[in-house]
Motif scaffolding. Sequence first.
Motif, PDB file in Angstrom:
ATOM      1  N   SER A  85      17.331  -9.016   7.256  1.00  0.00           N
ATOM      2  CA  SER A  85      16.906 -10.355   6.755  1.00  0.00           C
ATOM      3  C   SER A  85      15.684 -10.717   7.806  1.00  0.00           C
ATOM      4  CB  SER A  85      17.882 -11.374   6.496  1.00  0.00           C
ATOM      5  OG  SER A  85      18.495 -11.724   7.939  1.00  0.00           O
ATOM      6  N   VAL A  86      14.978 -11.631   7.319  1.00  0.00           N
ATOM      7  CA  VAL A  86      14.163 -12.271   8.370  1.00  0.00           C
ATOM      8  C   VAL A  86      13.961 -13.917   8.158  1.00  0.00           C
ATOM      9  CG1 VAL A  86      12.190 -10.216   8.596  1.00  0.00           C
ATOM     10  CG2 VAL A  86      12.257 -12.146   6.787  1.00  0.00           C
ATOM     11  N   THR A  87      13.576 -14.490   9.475  1.00  0.00           N
ATOM     12  CA  THR A  87      13.510 -16.000   9.458  1.00  0.00           C
ATOM     13  C   THR A  87      12.130 -16.224   9.402  1.00  0.00           C
ATOM     14  OG1 THR A  87      13.211 -16.196  11.735  1.00  0.00           O
ATOM     15  CG2 THR A  87      15.608 -16.290  10.891  1.00  0.00           C
ATOM     16  N   ALA A  88      11.927 -17.734   9.041  1.00  0.00           N
ATOM     17  CA  ALA A  88      10.481 -18.262   8.973  1.00  0.00           C
ATOM     18  C   ALA A  88       9.818 -17.884  10.337  1.00  0.00           C
ATOM     19  CB  ALA A  88      10.404 -19.499   8.508  1.00  0.00           C
ATOM     20  N   GLY A  89      10.536 -18.155  11.416  1.00  0.00           N
ATOM     21  CA  GLY A  89       9.837 -18.261  12.648  1.00  0.00           C
ATOM     22  C   GLY A  89       9.536 -16.441  12.965  1.00  0.00           C
ATOM     23  N   GLU A  90      10.387 -15.627  12.819  1.00  0.00           N
ATOM     24  CA  GLU A  90       9.968 -14.354  12.819  1.00  0.00           C
ATOM     25  C   GLU A  90       8.701 -13.793  11.966  1.00  0.00           C
ATOM     26  OE1 GLU A  90      14.612 -12.426  13.281  1.00  0.00           O
ATOM     27  OE2 GLU A  90      13.705 -12.566  11.488  1.00  0.00           O
ATOM     28  N   ILE A  91       8.466 -14.417  10.879  1.00  0.00           N
ATOM     29  CA  ILE A  91       7.345 -14.306  10.231  1.00  0.00           C
ATOM     30  C   ILE A  91       6.117 -14.923  10.696  1.00  0.00           C
ATOM     31  CG2 ILE A  91       6.216 -14.602   7.677  1.00  0.00           C
ATOM     32  CD1 ILE A  91       9.107 -14.817   6.546  1.00  0.00           C
ATOM     33  N   ILE A  92       6.447 -16.158  11.226  1.00  0.00           N
ATOM     34  CA  ILE A  92       5.300 -16.742  12.021  1.00  0.00           C
ATOM     35  C   ILE A  92       4.783 -15.954  13.147  1.00  0.00           C
ATOM     36  CG2 ILE A  92       4.812 -18.770  13.572  1.00  0.00           C
ATOM     37  CD1 ILE A  92       6.688 -20.580  11.597  1.00  0.00           C
ATOM     38  N   GLU A  93       5.696 -15.259  13.928  1.00  0.00           N
ATOM     39  CA  GLU A  93       5.320 -14.362  14.919  1.00  0.00           C
ATOM     40  C   GLU A  93       4.789 -13.368  14.560  1.00  0.00           C
ATOM     41  OE1 GLU A  93       8.086 -12.109  18.253  1.00  0.00           O
ATOM     42  OE2 GLU A  93       8.861 -14.353  17.925  1.00  0.00           O
ATOM     43  N   GLN A  94       5.254 -12.509  13.524  1.00  0.00           N
ATOM     44  CA  GLN A  94       4.748 -11.571  13.093  1.00  0.00           C
ATOM     45  C   GLN A  94       3.113 -11.450  12.623  1.00  0.00           C
ATOM     46  OE1 GLN A  94       5.991  -7.884  13.027  1.00  0.00           O
ATOM     47  NE2 GLN A  94       3.908  -7.602  12.370  1.00  0.00           N
ATOM     48  N   LEU A  95       2.886 -12.730  11.789  1.00  0.00           N
ATOM     49  CA  LEU A  95       1.796 -12.686  11.291  1.00  0.00           C
ATOM     50  C   LEU A  95       0.791 -13.534  12.130  1.00  0.00           C
ATOM     51  CD1 LEU A  95       2.774 -13.317   7.638  1.00  0.00           C
ATOM     52  CD2 LEU A  95       1.907 -11.288   8.550  1.00  0.00           C
ATOM     53  N   GLU A  96       1.445 -13.972  13.386  1.00  0.00           N
ATOM     54  CA  GLU A  96       0.604 -15.217  13.925  1.00  0.00           C
ATOM     55  C   GLU A  96       0.022 -16.069  13.144  1.00  0.00           C
ATOM     56  OE1 GLU A  96      -2.235 -12.895  16.319  1.00  0.00           O
ATOM     57  OE2 GLU A  96      -0.484 -11.582  17.470  1.00  0.00           O
ATOM     58  N   ALA A  97       0.691 -16.805  12.374  1.00  0.00           N
ATOM     59  CA  ALA A  97       0.299 -17.868  11.289  1.00  0.00           C
ATOM     60  C   ALA A  97       1.002 -19.286  11.780  1.00  0.00           C
ATOM     61  CB  ALA A  97       0.717 -17.322   9.881  1.00  0.00           C
ATOM     62  N   SER A  98       0.431 -20.151  11.064  1.00  0.00           N
ATOM     63  CA  SER A  98       1.007 -21.492  11.215  1.00  0.00           C
ATOM     64  C   SER A  98       2.612 -21.773  10.224  1.00  0.00           C
ATOM     65  CB  SER A  98       0.196 -22.548  10.790  1.00  0.00           C
ATOM     66  OG  SER A  98       0.061 -22.382   9.141  1.00  0.00           O
ATOM     67  N   ALA A  99       3.519 -22.790  10.805  1.00  0.00           N
ATOM     68  CA  ALA A  99       4.591 -22.792  10.134  1.00  0.00           C
ATOM     69  C   ALA A  99       4.513 -23.393   8.711  1.00  0.00           C
ATOM     70  CB  ALA A  99       5.332 -23.830  11.081  1.00  0.00           C
ATOM     71  N   GLY A 100       3.435 -24.146   8.731  1.00  0.00           N
ATOM     72  CA  GLY A 100       3.076 -24.695   7.292  1.00  0.00           C
ATOM     73  C   GLY A 100       2.809 -23.601   6.179  1.00  0.00           C
ATOM     74  N   SER A 101       1.756 -22.873   6.691  1.00  0.00           N
ATOM     75  CA  SER A 101       1.313 -21.658   5.870  1.00  0.00           C
ATOM     76  C   SER A 101       2.588 -20.601   5.626  1.00  0.00           C
ATOM     77  CB  SER A 101       0.355 -20.909   6.386  1.00  0.00           C
ATOM     78  OG  SER A 101       0.254 -20.182   7.405  1.00  0.00           O
ATOM     79  N   VAL A 102       3.228 -20.501   6.386  1.00  0.00           N
ATOM     80  CA  VAL A 102       4.498 -19.401   6.128  1.00  0.00           C
ATOM     81  C   VAL A 102       5.365 -20.137   5.186  1.00  0.00           C
ATOM     82  CG1 VAL A 102       6.354 -18.287   7.292  1.00  0.00           C
ATOM     83  CG2 VAL A 102       4.069 -17.988   8.260  1.00  0.00           C
ATOM     84  N   SER A 103       5.747 -21.490   5.537  1.00  0.00           N
ATOM     85  CA  SER A 103       6.741 -22.138   4.636  1.00  0.00           C
ATOM     86  C   SER A 103       6.097 -22.186   3.143  1.00  0.00           C
ATOM     87  CB  SER A 103       6.808 -23.589   5.355  1.00  0.00           C
ATOM     88  OG  SER A 103       7.755 -24.485   4.178  1.00  0.00           O
ATOM     89  N   SER A 104       5.111 -22.309   2.981  1.00  0.00           N
ATOM     90  CA  SER A 104       4.552 -22.339   1.565  1.00  0.00           C
ATOM     91  C   SER A 104       4.379 -21.000   1.097  1.00  0.00           C
ATOM     92  CB  SER A 104       3.025 -22.867   1.577  1.00  0.00           C
ATOM     93  OG  SER A 104       3.053 -24.237   2.029  1.00  0.00           O
ATOM     94  N   ALA A 105       4.105 -20.095   1.734  1.00  0.00           N
ATOM     95  CA  ALA A 105       4.148 -18.566   1.100  1.00  0.00           C
ATOM     96  C   ALA A 105       5.826 -18.491   0.738  1.00  0.00           C
ATOM     97  CB  ALA A 105       3.861 -17.654   2.346  1.00  0.00           C
ATOM     98  N   ILE A 106       6.830 -18.665   1.732  1.00  0.00           N
ATOM     99  CA  ILE A 106       8.117 -18.455   1.498  1.00  0.00           C
ATOM    100  C   ILE A 106       8.684 -19.161   0.053  1.00  0.00           C
ATOM    101  CG2 ILE A 106      10.441 -18.905   2.319  1.00  0.00           C
ATOM    102  CD1 ILE A 106       9.454 -18.257   5.240  1.00  0.00           C
ATOM    103  N   LYS A 107       8.137 -20.402  -0.136  1.00  0.00           N
ATOM    104  CA  LYS A 107       8.397 -21.274  -1.116  1.00  0.00           C
ATOM    105  C   LYS A 107       7.802 -20.649  -2.392  1.00  0.00           C
ATOM    106  CE  LYS A 107       8.080 -25.745  -3.423  1.00  0.00           C
ATOM    107  NZ  LYS A 107       7.594 -27.125  -3.146  1.00  0.00           N
TER     108      LYS A 107
END
Length: 162
Positions: free
Chosen positions: A41-63
């Motif tokens: 599994s992965v967390t939003a934080g891990e995705i943010i780090e991997q993609l070097e993206a903002s928390a908001g954009s990753v949160s929207s993508a996860i949703k």
Amino acid sequence: MTDRQEQWLAAEQLALTLTEGGMQRMAARTLAVFLFTDRESVTAGEIIEQLEASAGSVSSAIKSLLTVGLIERLPAPGSRREHYQLRENAWATLFTSQNAVIQAMLQAAAAGIATTASSDPAHQRLTQMHDFYEFLLGEIPTLLDRWHQQSEPSTPRDHRRA
């Protein structure tokens, strides 16, 4: 180039293809993380780090990926962070009644039908839309049964080039 770098290049290429096919860019890149991760599994934080993206954009993508049924939340006892994974049979789920988008399309068509007269061209178009999605949902169980029968062999197919 390391194997991991080659994998990430393939992941980014997949995300680009998904984006060209109509998926939002960050949702496509986030989905690529789920497809290429070596973790359960992965967390939003891990995705943010991997993609070097903002928390908001990753949160929207996860949703977005949760909404269409491609990923799911996992219980993570002892962790304060949400954990996510690619759903088992994600691609099949994408086209079932568990997909909130398909349900929303059916409901929107039904609401439109209810507000238009049967002689109105909009009523006819909305009825066709509703009938299509209803037909699609009716046919999906048969397709999924065929898919499960085809994908049952315990030996996965190797799609890599020789």
